[in-house]
Design a protein around this motif. Structure first.
Motif, PDB file in Angstrom:
ATOM      1  N   UNK A  44       0.819  -1.216   0.000  1.00  0.00           N
ATOM      2  CA  UNK A  44       0.000   0.000   0.000  1.00  0.00           C
ATOM      3  C   UNK A  44       0.850   1.261   0.000  1.00  0.00           C
ATOM      4  N   UNK A  45       2.031   1.224   0.605  1.00  0.00           N
ATOM      5  CA  UNK A  45       2.884   2.409   0.674  1.00  0.00           C
ATOM      6  C   UNK A  45       3.761   2.578  -0.554  1.00  0.00           C
ATOM      7  N   UNK A  46       3.739   1.581  -1.458  1.00  0.00           N
ATOM      8  CA  UNK A  46       4.594   1.639  -2.637  1.00  0.00           C
ATOM      9  C   UNK A  46       5.882   0.858  -2.484  1.00  0.00           C
ATOM     10  N   UNK A  47       6.103   0.274  -1.297  1.00  0.00           N
ATOM     11  CA  UNK A  47       7.280  -0.566  -1.104  1.00  0.00           C
ATOM     12  C   UNK A  47       7.103  -1.876  -1.854  1.00  0.00           C
ATOM     13  N   UNK A  48       8.223  -2.457  -2.286  1.00  0.00           N
ATOM     14  CA  UNK A  48       8.170  -3.742  -2.980  1.00  0.00           C
ATOM     15  C   UNK A  48       8.443  -4.849  -1.976  1.00  0.00           C
ATOM     16  N   UNK A  49       7.559  -5.851  -1.917  1.00  0.00           N
ATOM     17  CA  UNK A  49       7.713  -6.960  -0.981  1.00  0.00           C
ATOM     18  C   UNK A  49       8.116  -8.221  -1.708  1.00  0.00           C
ATOM     19  N   UNK A  50       9.140  -8.898  -1.190  1.00  0.00           N
ATOM     20  CA  UNK A  50       9.592 -10.168  -1.752  1.00  0.00           C
ATOM     21  C   UNK A  50       9.856 -11.151  -0.621  1.00  0.00           C
ATOM     22  N   UNK A  51       9.731 -12.412  -0.925  1.00  0.00           N
ATOM     23  CA  UNK A  51      10.097 -13.462   0.027  1.00  0.00           C
ATOM     24  C   UNK A  51      11.304 -14.203  -0.531  1.00  0.00           C
TER      25      UNK A  51
END
Length: 530
Positions: A44-51
């Motif tokens: 939602x904040x524009x951060x990119x999430x990866x695992x």
């Protein structure tokens, strides 16, 4: 294999005859590529999430240094700095290059390590994954357009997480490998998607190169007050190094890695890699707000519908991380350079509940506790850990130190003497009993104690001496209840406190036996048990 031939194999790939090579992509393009390749999601904040799959943290058993003529008599070989032969490295190198040559696209980035131009290292990073290239873009120092025009890499990272080694054939300990060759000026990474391996590999390289130039490399955060006073914060993961150095009333130099030269200190990095389990907007607003467009969230759980991060979840790991450029902190110093430190703070999270919340150290005690690098593991954080365990990491950064610990400690001692630095030990752990009985020391109290130390309010404070550890404990500190300052006063049973304190003291002394050629006055600065 000659160096020229060695380099040519890689350069042939990077000419892009068979592969689409992306050089120095902007943040928006890297995010677009990462999403297109389904490497993660946008929050939602524009951060990119990866695992990162199987590997959610560093893999120390899989880290090696090539046993080469120029380094064989300098590196402190052992469990931390495992040797590997040149033949094994070069065979793996060929396999990785062949593997990358089969890809449709690769991502290449040019960066610097070291904000002080006199001691910077130009690095080239070659990534199989787009989000890894975004990660290094945020973590290292970004060259200007002018600097890129004449950029010549002095070290190269080749990261191929999709290539898995065969230990029986390739001479590794597992499918993962992180190998540093100082003669080939190359870091080879494979079998692990954990992005922190790139960051810490360069730190290991700098920990080898900087002392050669009479620069002390340090695993610490740093900030500067309005009067220009400089503070360093040493501490292992979970002790509050990033939290306490990110202070709205002081300018942040950096949150993790620094050099200390004859001119002062400088950040080795251009970004922050904050541990964000239980991150709170109320307690750590600057870090929370820094996680915005372009930043990277690693192994953080994200709500499927709202795309809001759940910082309290440890579904993937306790080691959840956020990577963002240092400019995301409003009061960061750019460039990240400052003068000589006035104050050094060693941070520990003592789960035994016996170390004082703050104490003033003599120079000898500072050397002893720098070499010790104590904190504690908590029950439940690792398989098999059912009670708090003492953990000692030499110089607060043992996994990243290629040279003998004595080299770094001697340099620190010389600089403490030369610049008349005040040194404090701050416990951000437990009080009133061990973990499970006592309570974690209130963060507002810790901030008040750190502020008092930095402002000089504790210089003339009345102190008492801890009978076991020998620390000078202030009896009063603004903003902190007096009874909190002396651990034994927070325990209901003084006898239980003394027993637990002696248990920890014994572990300190046992750990210190591993060091050789340490001056007797430093050895005697440790705990004393009758």
């Amino acid at each position: 294999m000659s160096t020229i031939h060695f380099e040519t194999e890689l350069e042939r790939v990077l000419r892009g005859e068979n592969i689409n090579i992306h050089h120095d992509l902007t943040v928006p393009k890297l995010i677009e590529k990462s999403l297109e390749r389904k490497e993660g999601i946008l929050t939602a904040s524009g951060a990119f999430q990866a695992t990162t799959g199987k590997y959610t943290g560093r893999s120390p058993r899989d880290k090696f240094i090539v046993f080469e003529r120029s380094v064989k008599d300098k590196v402190n070989w052992g469990e931390v700095n495992q040797p590997i032969s040149s033949d094994i490295f070069e065979r793996l190198y060929k396999k990785v290059i062949h593997y990358l040559n089969q890809k449709d696209e690769l991502f290449v980035r040019r960066m610097y390590a070291g904000a002080d131009k006199a001691h910077s290292l130009s690095i080239r990073i070659i990534n199989e994954m787009a989000w890894h290239n975004l990660f290094v873009r945020q973590l290292f120092i970004r060259p200007s357009i002018k600097e890129l025009a004449s950029f010549i890499p002095e070290f190269t990272i080749i990261s191929a997480p999709g290539f898995k080694a065969d230990p029986a054939v390739d001479g590794t300990n597992s499918e993962a490998f992180i190998i540093i060759s100082f003669e080939k000026r190359t870091i080879l990474i494979g079998g692990t998607e954990y992005a922190g391996e790139m960051k810490k590999s360069i730190f290991s390289v700098m920990n080898y190169l900087l002392p050669e130039s009479d620069v002390l490399s340090m695993h610490c955060s740093a900030n500067v007050g309005i009067e220009g006073d400089v503070a360093l914060f040493f501490g292992l993961s979970g002790t509050g190094k990033t939290t306490l150095s990110t202070d709205p009333y002081r300018n942040l130099v950096g949150d993790d890695e620094h050099g200390w030269s004859t001119n002062g200190i400088f950040n080795i990095e251009g970004g922050c890699y904050a541990k964000c389990i239980h991150l709170s907007k109320y307690k750590e607003p600057q870090i929370y707000n820094a996680i915005s467009y372009g930043s990277v969230l690693e192994n953080v759980v994200v709500e499927e519908d709202t795309r809001e991060p759940d910082f309290d979840s440890s579904y993937y790991t306790e080691n959840t991380r956020a990577a963002y450029p240092i400019e995301a902190i409003p009061n960061a110093m750019i460039p990240s350079i400052a003068g000589h430190p006035n104050t050094i703070i060693f941070l520990t999270a003592d789960a035994f509940g016996v170390l004082p919340p703050i104490s003033k150290l003599t120079k000898e005690q500072a050397m002893y506790h720098f070499l010790s690098g104590y904190t504690s593991k908590l029950a439940g954080t690792e398989r098999g850990v059912t009670e708090p365990e003492a953990t000692f990491s030499t110089c607060f950064g043992a996994p990243f130190l290629p040279l003998s610990a004595n080299r770094y400690a001697e340099m620190l001692g010389e600089k403490i003497n030369e610049h008349n630095v005040n040194v404090f030990l701050v416990n951000t752990g437990w009080s009133g009993g061990p973990y499970g009985v006592g309570k974690r020391i209130n963060l507002s109290y810790t901030r008040a104690m750190v502020q008092a130390a930095l402002q000089g309010d504790l210089k003339s404070a009345e102190t008492v001496i801890d009978p076991i550890f020998g620390f000078h404990l202030p009896t009063h500190c603004p903003g902190v209840p007096d009874e909190v300052l002396q651990p034994k006063l927070t325990w209901k049973d003084e006898g239980a406190y003394k027993k637990k304190a002696k248990e920890l003291a014994i572990q300190f002394n046992e750990n210190f036996k591993k060091f050789n050629d340490i001056p007797i006055n430093i050895v005697q600065a440790g705990p004393r048990i009758k």
